[in-house]
Structure formats: C-alpha cells, structure tokens
Write an enzyme that holds these catalytic residues in place. Structure first.
Site, short mmCIF file in Angstrom:
data_model
loop_
_atom_site.label_atom_id
_atom_site.label_comp_id
_atom_site.label_asym_id
_atom_site.label_seq_id
_atom_site.Cartn_x
_atom_site.Cartn_y
_atom_site.Cartn_z
N CYS A 52 0.86 -1.18 0.00
CA CYS A 52 0.00 0.00 0.00
C CYS A 52 0.90 1.23 0.00
O CYS A 52 2.10 1.13 0.18
CB CYS A 52 -0.87 0.04 1.26
SG CYS A 52 -1.87 -1.43 1.50
N GLY B 160 -0.70 0.37 -5.02
CA GLY B 160 -2.01 -0.19 -4.70
C GLY B 160 -3.06 0.37 -5.63
O GLY B 160 -3.24 1.58 -5.69
N ASN C 239 0.70 1.39 5.83
CA ASN C 239 1.29 0.56 4.80
C ASN C 239 2.03 -0.56 5.52
O ASN C 239 2.87 -0.29 6.37
CB ASN C 239 2.28 1.39 3.97
CG ASN C 239 3.14 0.52 3.08
OD1 ASN C 239 2.72 -0.54 2.64
ND2 ASN C 239 4.37 0.98 2.81
N GLY C 240 1.68 -1.82 5.20
CA GLY C 240 2.39 -2.92 5.83
C GLY C 240 1.45 -3.95 6.40
O GLY C 240 0.30 -4.07 5.99
N TYR D 90 12.42 -4.06 -6.65
CA TYR D 90 11.28 -4.13 -7.53
C TYR D 90 10.16 -3.13 -7.24
O TYR D 90 9.64 -2.49 -8.14
CB TYR D 90 10.74 -5.56 -7.48
CG TYR D 90 9.38 -5.81 -8.04
CD1 TYR D 90 9.05 -5.44 -9.34
CD2 TYR D 90 8.40 -6.44 -7.28
CE1 TYR D 90 7.79 -5.68 -9.85
CE2 TYR D 90 7.13 -6.69 -7.81
CZ TYR D 90 6.84 -6.30 -9.08
OH TYR D 90 5.60 -6.52 -9.58
N SER E 193 10.56 -2.59 -14.26
CA SER E 193 11.42 -2.55 -13.08
C SER E 193 12.84 -3.04 -13.36
O SER E 193 13.74 -2.77 -12.58
CB SER E 193 10.82 -3.36 -11.95
OG SER E 193 10.69 -4.71 -12.34
#
Ligand code: SF4
Length: 490
Positions: free
Chosen positions: A31, A57, A131-132, A270, A311
């Site tokens: 996120c 996200g 986030n996480g 990435y 990436s």
C-alpha cells in the site's frame, strides 16, 4: 485528470497481471500512504501525491482532510483518478490530510476496508492509514473481541484504533502504548482534529519519508511523490520513531527502541519507483549497480542485453555498461491494455501475455539475448517471457535475476504465494532453468545485493535490509500461536 500526468510506473502490467488475470505471477505491492500537515491545499497536494504512489495499490484510494473541527473524507474502490474528481476534491477542505492507496489479498477487497479508516472515539475523530502488515493483529483482535470490542472491518489496521480508544492516557501516549504492542512491518499515519502522528515500525521494514513544502510538512511511502508536488526531501522516518505535529509544530519522539534496520529488500529490487530514494540512495542508480554486480558475478557472452519492463530496465542498463554488450529494448510493455478477462485456457493465456508484453523481433532475431528480470516467483512469468523471445527469433536466452532466489513467504505486507508455490523453495537453479526454458540462469548473490544498495557500512547488518524471503531470517517474531498471517491486510 489527463493521462499526461499518469506516472509511467503505474503498474498495469505488474499489478493487474500479477494476480487478477493469472497471466503474470509478479509479487504484489502493498500500500502507499501520503500525509500533509499545514497546507491550505492539502487535498489537491494529496491527490498528486497519491497519484505518484498508484503503483503501490490499485484497488482502492482514500483521503481524509481535517480543518480543525471536523473530518471530510472520501474512499472508494478504484484508481486515484477514478476515485477523485474536481468536485470531490473541492469538498475536502482543510489544511492537513492523510491519504492511502491500497492493494489487498482477494476476499479483503471491499470498500469498508478502504483507508483511511475513520473512527469516532471519546476525544473526537481519528483517521488511520497504514502501509504494511501487523503480524500479531489476529491475536490482538481476538483478545479485544473477547473483552467486548466490535470491529467494523476485517483490516488489521483497525486494532490500533481500538487500542487507542481503550487507553485512559492522552492521545499521544495512548498511541505510543498501542504502537508498542504491534509486531510487524508498518508505517502509520494517525490524524485527529488537532494532531498528525507518523510512526515507523522498530525495524523500519516499510519505507516512509518526510519533506517540506513551504511551511507544510509532507509524508510519503516514496519520495517520488514529493518530486511531483515540488517538495524538498528532509529524511526517512527512523525505526521506532514517532513524529507528532500540532499547533506547536513538529516534535520528534519515539515509541520503541530501534531494532536492527531491516528495510524491505524488495523495495530496492522491484516495488519502489526508480525515481524514488531509499535510505538516501536513488533506486535507478541502485538497480543499475545490481546489474553491474550481476555482470561481475555471472558474465555470459551475448549479442544484446534487454530488461523486462519496467522494473528491470535500470539493472539491464547496468549489466550492459559493465559487460560492453549493447543494451536494447528487446521487450516492450503495452501500457494501454487495461484489465483483461482471460479465459482459463492455455492458448488464451498466452495471447494475454502478448497483449501486455511484446518481444521486438528486429532487435532479438538471430541474437543471443541476456534477459534481466528482478525476481522469479512461481516461474510461469519467466517461462512465458523466455518463450516470447524465442518465438521472436532469439537464438539463445540467458536469464539473469537481480535478487537471490525467492524461497520464503513475506509476513510484512507483500502478498506472496504459499511457500510450496515459490519455485525456488523446492528446486535447484538448474531445475528452475529447465522449467523456464532458458539457456542459462543465474541469481544475484545476497552479498552482491548488499554491495549494490550501498551497504558498505560494516555495522549495517545485511545493508540495513530485510532479506527474509531469500534467507528465512525474519527480523521480528512471526509466530503467534499459529496465527501467523502474511499478505497486505492493511
Ligand atoms: S520478507 Fe522479503 S518481501 Fe517481505 S519485507 Fe522482507 S524482504 Fe521484503
């Protein structure tokens, strides 16, 4: 908003392809969070910030703005540009805000889980964006429910609101106590009518940085969002740190002693955009160094080097520079495929791959190709891309992966398949090479990765990175009575 400001990094290939249609098996980002304190155009700035974080996200977006007396907020499923329009943004008046873009595991994908989560508690309004992943959230939740709490969502983020609401201390002390109880990898933005709090987990697993825009403070999961709005980067939030912003300005505090720094290695490899900085290092440059180190570790004679977009392009440039083999655009990503409905037949799956990624025949035909990619998850993506190159006439395809073999699931907010589905968990490199149909296959070593991200400080254990998905050395406890959980549930 016009397509002109759509970041090229937005992951139609990576995110949609990674799970929704079953074509690509790339890992899913977690996120992104974005916060503003002290700017009259908080909503508009957040819009641009969240747009820059879109690749983290794509399932839902939300923004909560405070004006000192009340919250205004909007959350919906969809991309930032779909969720907000001019009218919605102009209804979000205030000088501080927290915003969120979310990816979730399937089944968790519903608007009630879209963030920021908003609560009313005895001292007023509370908004939370994170986030996480909180590894011990199921345990805390079960204990809270047993003592009477009623949860509104299935999000692990909600536990912090309940922990704060139950405390008899003032808001900042209550938040410190609540954060102290959480185990996992997380970056939190917490907002009340008069305060904004910013916190990072004690290992700094998930990135979050701070910037200035005039007199305002901005916070973002990635620094690329600061560039978009013209803000000046100040620094990363430190492990275990708690920042408190209110009418008295910014106060630096902490809620936990910092543990060993363990920023997610996959952010370097990435997830994060190449124009972001992590730990003071630009991501494009770090990925180029990964390619250079990869070339030193596993040179192969070839005619062209190509990177799997987007990436791996930086690493492919690095590999080419180091070897002297020309870098070419041998693979092209189609940014405009949108979401595809792919029938579950092999033939149509292959067609779906070609819609999203093409090999450039005039570049690879008759050539020995070095194909640089960032990771191999199940192996299906690599095999399809190798086959694309062969069908376009490549005589040899040598695959070089700029990470060590991905063997273990993540507990900190990255959606990974079960261990049994990770091809490297049960197969040798030679077996993987055969499965993906490559002429040769090599992975970047763990030491090579540390060297590439600039981990030359000998006190900086593993370059300050979490590398648990490669080496099974998790920086926190992950076992809570068998209730371990992984995947982004925030
Ligand atoms: S386990 Fe892997 S994906 Fe998860 S935080 Fe650690 S390095 Fe990142």
């Amino acid at each position: 908003m016009s397509d002109e400001i759509m970041p090229f990094w937005t992951g139609d290939y990576y995110n949609e392809g990674s799970g929704r249609d079953g074509i690509f098996d790339k890992l899913k980002e977690e996120c992104g969070v974005f916060g503003v304190f002290g700017h009259p155009e908080a909503a508009s700035i957040s819009y641009y910030g969240l747009h820059a974080l879109q690749h983290r996200g794509e399932e839902s977006a939300g923004l909560c703005v405070a004006n000192g007396t009340e919250f205004n907020y909007h959350r919906e499923m969809g991309l930032v540009k779909e969720v907000f329009d001019r009218d919605k943004l102009s209804s979000l008046q205030g000088d501080r805000s927290i915003g969120h873009v979310r990816y979730s595991t399937s089944g968790d994908s519903r608007v009630t889980n879209a963030q920021p989560l908003i609560f009313k508690y005895r001292d007023g309004d509370l908004a939370v964006a994170t986030n996480g992943n909180i590894v011990n959230a199921p345990k805390i939740r079960r204990e809270l429910e047993q003592s009477g709490s009623i949860f509104q969502t299935t999000s692990d983020t909600e536990v912090i609101a309940h922990l704060i609401a139950r405390s008899s201390k003032d808001f900042v002390e209550a938040a410190k106590d609540a954060l102290h109880q959480l185990v996992g990898g997380f970056a939190f933005l917490l907002m009340t009518n008069d305060k904004l709090l910013v916190a990072s987990d004690p290992n700094g697993l998930r990135p979050i940085s701070m910037a200035r825009l005039g007199d305002a403070y901005l916070f973002s999961s990635e620094t690329c969002a600061f560039e978009v709005v013209g803000a000046e980067i100040i620094r990363d939030i430190r492990p275990g740190e708690l920042l408190v912003l209110d009418a008295n300005g910014l106060r630096e505090d902490r809620y936990a002693e910092p543990q060993r720094k363990a920023l997610c290695a996959m952010e370097y490899i990435y997830f994060a955009r190449p124009d972001s900085d992590l730990n003071g290092s630009n991501l494009h440059s770090a990925r180029k160094r990964m390619g250079q180190v990869m070339a030193q570790e596993s040179f192969v004679n070839a005619d062209v080097v190509t990177g799997v977009p987007d990436s791996s392009i930086s690493a492919a440039i690095g590999y080419a520079e180091q070897t002297g083999i020309p870098y070419e655009l041998g693979l092209i990503k189609n940014k405009y495929t949108g979401r595809t409905f792919i029938q579950p037949s092999q033939e149509l799956r292959e067609l779906g791959v070609k819609m999203k990624l093409s090999a450039v025949r005039r570049v690879v035909e008759g050539k020995r190709v070095v194909m640089i990619d960032d990771s191999i998850v199940r192996g299906t993506t690599s095999r399809r891309i190798v086959n694309l190159l062969r069908e376009a006439g490549a005589t040899e395809v040598h695959v070089r992966i700029t990470s060590p073999p991905f063997k273990n699931p993540c507990f900190y907010g990255i959606d990974t398949p079960d261990r049994g589905e990770l091809i490297a968990s049960s197969r040798s490199i030679e077996e993987i090479r055969q499965e993906i149909n490559a002429d040769s296959l090599e992975f970047l070593s763990a030491d090579g990765l540390i060297q590439a991200v600039g981990g030359d400080n000998k006190d900086d254990y593993k370059g300050g990175m979490c590398m648990a998905c490669f080496d099974n050395d998790y920086p926190t406890r992950t076992d809570f009575n068998g209730e371990e959980k992984y995947g982004c549930t925030s």
